[in-house]
Design an enzyme around this catalytic site. Structure first.
Site, PDB file in Angstrom:
ATOM      1  N   ARG A   1      -2.629 -14.235  -1.915  1.00  0.00           N
ATOM      2  CA  ARG A   1      -2.720 -14.492  -0.476  1.00  0.00           C
ATOM      3  C   ARG A   1      -3.304 -15.880  -0.174  1.00  0.00           C
ATOM      4  O   ARG A   1      -3.034 -16.461   0.876  1.00  0.00           O
ATOM      5  CB  ARG A   1      -3.510 -13.393   0.215  1.00  0.00           C
ATOM      6  CG  ARG A   1      -2.868 -12.014   0.018  1.00  0.00           C
ATOM      7  CD  ARG A   1      -3.307 -11.020   1.060  1.00  0.00           C
ATOM      8  NE  ARG A   1      -3.109  -9.649   0.615  1.00  0.00           N
ATOM      9  CZ  ARG A   1      -1.948  -8.992   0.635  1.00  0.00           C
ATOM     10  NH1 ARG A   1      -0.852  -9.601   1.066  1.00  0.00           N
ATOM     11  NH2 ARG A   1      -1.866  -7.748   0.210  1.00  0.00           N
TER      12      ARG A   1
ATOM     13  N   LYS B   1     -12.390  -9.473  -3.195  1.00  0.00           N
ATOM     14  CA  LYS B   1     -10.951  -9.245  -3.270  1.00  0.00           C
ATOM     15  C   LYS B   1     -10.416  -9.916  -4.541  1.00  0.00           C
ATOM     16  O   LYS B   1     -11.175 -10.199  -5.461  1.00  0.00           O
ATOM     17  CB  LYS B   1     -10.281  -9.759  -1.993  1.00  0.00           C
ATOM     18  CG  LYS B   1     -10.676  -8.969  -0.750  1.00  0.00           C
ATOM     19  CD  LYS B   1     -10.151  -7.540  -0.824  1.00  0.00           C
ATOM     20  CE  LYS B   1     -10.565  -6.721   0.363  1.00  0.00           C
ATOM     21  NZ  LYS B   1     -10.251  -5.291   0.207  1.00  0.00           N
TER      22      LYS B   1
ATOM     23  N   SER C   1     -13.430   1.452   3.100  1.00  0.00           N
ATOM     24  CA  SER C   1     -12.455   1.142   2.064  1.00  0.00           C
ATOM     25  C   SER C   1     -11.412   2.242   1.945  1.00  0.00           C
ATOM     26  O   SER C   1     -11.725   3.381   1.615  1.00  0.00           O
ATOM     27  CB  SER C   1     -13.149   0.963   0.705  1.00  0.00           C
ATOM     28  OG  SER C   1     -12.183   1.026  -0.333  1.00  0.00           O
TER      29      SER C   1
ATOM     30  N   GLY D   1      -5.887  -3.896  -7.753  1.00  0.00           N
ATOM     31  CA  GLY D   1      -7.058  -3.079  -7.431  1.00  0.00           C
ATOM     32  C   GLY D   1      -6.666  -1.714  -6.883  1.00  0.00           C
ATOM     33  O   GLY D   1      -7.312  -0.709  -7.177  1.00  0.00           O
TER      34      GLY D   1
ATOM     35  N   ASP E   1      -6.732  -7.805   4.702  1.00  0.00           N
ATOM     36  CA  ASP E   1      -5.979  -8.652   3.762  1.00  0.00           C
ATOM     37  C   ASP E   1      -5.409  -9.909   4.421  1.00  0.00           C
ATOM     38  O   ASP E   1      -4.809 -10.744   3.750  1.00  0.00           O
ATOM     39  CB  ASP E   1      -4.819  -7.859   3.150  1.00  0.00           C
ATOM     40  CG  ASP E   1      -5.335  -6.766   2.217  1.00  0.00           C
ATOM     41  OD1 ASP E   1      -6.442  -6.920   1.667  1.00  0.00           O
ATOM     42  OD2 ASP E   1      -4.623  -5.760   2.046  1.00  0.00           O
TER      43      ASP E   1
ATOM     44  N   ARG F   1       1.512   4.395  -2.982  1.00  0.00           N
ATOM     45  CA  ARG F   1       1.323   5.818  -2.680  1.00  0.00           C
ATOM     46  C   ARG F   1       2.611   6.598  -2.839  1.00  0.00           C
ATOM     47  O   ARG F   1       2.596   7.775  -3.235  1.00  0.00           O
ATOM     48  CB  ARG F   1       0.751   5.955  -1.269  1.00  0.00           C
ATOM     49  CG  ARG F   1      -0.723   5.479  -1.208  1.00  0.00           C
ATOM     50  CD  ARG F   1      -1.085   4.992   0.163  1.00  0.00           C
ATOM     51  NE  ARG F   1      -2.507   4.728   0.339  1.00  0.00           N
ATOM     52  CZ  ARG F   1      -3.106   3.563   0.045  1.00  0.00           C
ATOM     53  NH1 ARG F   1      -2.435   2.558  -0.477  1.00  0.00           N
ATOM     54  NH2 ARG F   1      -4.409   3.411   0.264  1.00  0.00           N
TER      55      ARG F   1
ATOM     56  N   ARG G   1     -13.696  -6.995 -10.689  1.00  0.00           N
ATOM     57  CA  ARG G   1     -13.870  -6.332  -9.380  1.00  0.00           C
ATOM     58  C   ARG G   1     -14.703  -5.052  -9.509  1.00  0.00           C
ATOM     59  O   ARG G   1     -14.661  -4.367 -10.528  1.00  0.00           O
ATOM     60  CB  ARG G   1     -12.496  -6.075  -8.761  1.00  0.00           C
ATOM     61  CG  ARG G   1     -11.799  -7.415  -8.500  1.00  0.00           C
ATOM     62  CD  ARG G   1     -10.494  -7.272  -7.809  1.00  0.00           C
ATOM     63  NE  ARG G   1     -10.660  -6.748  -6.460  1.00  0.00           N
ATOM     64  CZ  ARG G   1      -9.650  -6.396  -5.688  1.00  0.00           C
ATOM     65  NH1 ARG G   1      -8.412  -6.494  -6.150  1.00  0.00           N
ATOM     66  NH2 ARG G   1      -9.858  -5.955  -4.471  1.00  0.00           N
TER      67      ARG G   1
ATOM     68  N   GLN H   1      -9.154   2.253  -0.256  1.00  0.00           N
ATOM     69  CA  GLN H   1      -8.948   2.562  -1.679  1.00  0.00           C
ATOM     70  C   GLN H   1      -9.908   3.647  -2.134  1.00  0.00           C
ATOM     71  O   GLN H   1      -9.521   4.568  -2.851  1.00  0.00           O
ATOM     72  CB  GLN H   1      -9.124   1.302  -2.533  1.00  0.00           C
ATOM     73  CG  GLN H   1      -8.009   0.284  -2.298  1.00  0.00           C
ATOM     74  CD  GLN H   1      -8.166  -0.970  -3.105  1.00  0.00           C
ATOM     75  OE1 GLN H   1      -9.175  -1.173  -3.781  1.00  0.00           O
ATOM     76  NE2 GLN H   1      -7.159  -1.827  -3.062  1.00  0.00           N
TER      77      GLN H   1
ATOM     78  N   SER I   1       0.840  -1.214   0.000  1.00  0.00           N
ATOM     79  CA  SER I   1       0.000   0.000   0.000  1.00  0.00           C
ATOM     80  C   SER I   1       0.867   1.253   0.000  1.00  0.00           C
ATOM     81  O   SER I   1       0.587   2.216  -0.730  1.00  0.00           O
ATOM     82  CB  SER I   1      -0.880   0.025   1.251  1.00  0.00           C
ATOM     83  OG  SER I   1      -1.828  -0.990   1.186  1.00  0.00           O
TER      84      SER I   1
END
Ligand code: S3P
Length: 461
Positions: free
Chosen positions: A398, A349, A174, A101, A322, A33, A129, A176, A29
């Site tokens: 995962r 997911k 979320s 995603g 996650d 960014r 998704r 996201q 993540s």
């Protein structure tokens, strides 16, 4: 991203213990960014600890396609020459975000405010998704976004007249969606505010602040005003707690384990996995807590422990969103029942993680009842062993790693198919895991022509 002509499976010998010390790769993540804000900043940003996984590399490739120059990554070091908030150039072709995603949802917000059009595409899983969750609020801000009738990608972002800030209450927790709106807010007139139903990861807010952009938080509401500037700043990225999670569970369930995971990101919005495992009786010591680049980190020493089932508190769900594939393995090895509720998000997911984990657990002889918003797992208990056999990875990184660590408590070998996407978040997983005691072998096989053609067709569809 074209389907690989090779399939990857993991073969695991049963048993063993995890011992020693390990630094898992950089946080996914935060890596996304870091690239995004570095690209939009004024000046050069040096990033250390960047995750060289397919997902964060897809974000980097997207910015390169929009004229951003970057050196690296080499051994996690990446230098990005920022172009400023108005400096991106129109990409010559569709931006392919592979399996990611986070790339697609965050870029939707960021690109909604550009003066050029762009198209976002992804692999078969990403194309299934839901994108309506970003399209709807971005459209309220004035964005012009075309999607499939079901609200899925490919997404076509057309230049908007002007974006205007909104005050938006997220219908689902979320990070996201929150981040997508905040990134659009950088280009919007006035103030953009997002209210969350429950706390979600706050890396976007922290990193905007690190780049000198004012962000205001009041309780569960976060606001920023458009028209500011981002100023380059060095970024150091902690080890990803989501990758560490497999080892936290593995060392907890395998007798004789004693493993230290170093420099793990311990942002309070990410530590649900530690909280939940401790509640199940795990022995996790948080050592040397410190700060790294504006994020709390610590070394985590985990020793084997007898776990017991729990009803997972719903407020922990977004903080561990996650980590449930790994946590389900912990539940499978625990004494008694573990009940998860309030986690319907797991169904959208990279795969439907409730259904897929239930299927894999059943294949290993564990009773698992999927529910619309969670699962009930009957653990085998401290003295029990999982069965061996063959489990489908469903192209979900995962899922593959969760079942890999389950072999530590199995009675017979486990084979996991369709593992190539482990590369999206954890390059080098098998090698690192083998180094601390997991008995794992990677098998690459040529895909049958028909199988390859089918996947290819699915990705185009
Ligand atoms: C992420 C947010 C979460 C998480 C994903 C990464 C992020 O998704 O599952 O892996 O980097 O913001 P949601 O926002 O859909 O919960």
């Amino acid at each position: 991203m074209t389907a690989s002509a090779h399939s990857l499976s993991f073969e695991l010998a049963p048993g063993g213990a995890l011992r020693g010390e390990l630094r898992v790769p950089g946080d996914k993540s935060i890596s996304h960014r870091a690239v995004m804000l570095a690209a939009l900043a004024e000046g050069e940003t040096e990033i250390e600890g960047f995750l060289e996984g397919a997902d964060s590399l897809a974000t980097l490739a997207a910015f390169r396609a929009m004229g951003v120059e970057a050196d690296g990554p080499i051994a996690g070091r990446l230098r990005v020459s920022g172009v400023g908030l108005q400096g991106l150039q129109a990409p010559q072709q569709a931006l392919d975000l592979g399996n990611s995603g986070t790339s697609m949802r965050l870029l939707s917000g960021l690109l909604a405010g550009q003066r050029f059009a762009s198209t976002l595409i992804g692999d078969a899983s990403l194309s299934r998704r839901p994108m309506g969750r970003v399209i709807d609020p971005l459209t309220q801000m004035g964005a012009r976004i075309e999607a499939t009738p079901e609200g899925r990608s490919p997404l076509r972002l057309l230049p908007a007249e002007a974006l205007v800030g909104i005050d938006y209450a997220l219908p689902v927790a979320s990070a996201q969606v929150k981040s997508s709106l905040l990134l659009a807010g950088l280009y919007a007139q006035g103030e953009t505010c997002v209210t969350e139903p429950a706390p979600t990861r706050d890396h976007t807010e922290r990193m905007l602040a690190a780049f000198g952009y004012p962000v205001r938080r009041q309780g569960n509401r976060v606001c920023l005003s458009g028209g500011g500037r981002l100023i380059a700043t060095p970024i150091r990225i902690p080890a990803d707690i989501s990758s560490a999670a497999f080892f936290l569970v593995g060392a907890s369930i395998a007798p004789g384990s004693d493993l230290t995971l170093t420099e793990v990101g311990m942002n309070p919005t990410r530590i649900g996995v530690v909280n939940i495992l401790r509640q199940m009786g795990a022995d996790i010591a948080i050592e040397r807590p410190r700060e790294l680049g504006g994020e709390p980190v610590a070394d985590l020493r985990v020793r084997a422990a007898a776990l017991h089932g729990i009803a997972i508190p719903e407020e922990q769900v977004p903080l561990a969103i996650d980590e449930f594939p790994a946590l389900f393995i912990a539940a499978a090895c625990a004494d008694g029942e573990t009940l998860l509720t309030g986690a319907a998000e797991l169904r959208v997911k990279e795969s439907d993680r409730i259904q897929v984990m239930a299927g894999g657990l059943s294949a290993l002889g564990v009773e698992a009842e999927p529910r619309p918003d969670g699962i009930l797992i009957r653990g085998i208990g401290a003295a029990g062993l999982l069965g061996g056999g063959r489990v489908a990875g469903h192209g979900d990184h995962r899922i593959a790693m969760a079942f890999a660590i389950s072999a530590l408590r199995a009675i017979a070998p486990i084979q996991i198919d369709d593992c190539a996407n482990v590369e999206t978040s954890f390059p080098g997983f098998a090698g690192l895991a083998a180094g601390v005691g997991l008995q794992i072998t990677e098998r690459r096989a040529e895909k049958h022509a028909e199988e390859h053609a089918k996947e290819h067709a699915e990705e185009r569809a």
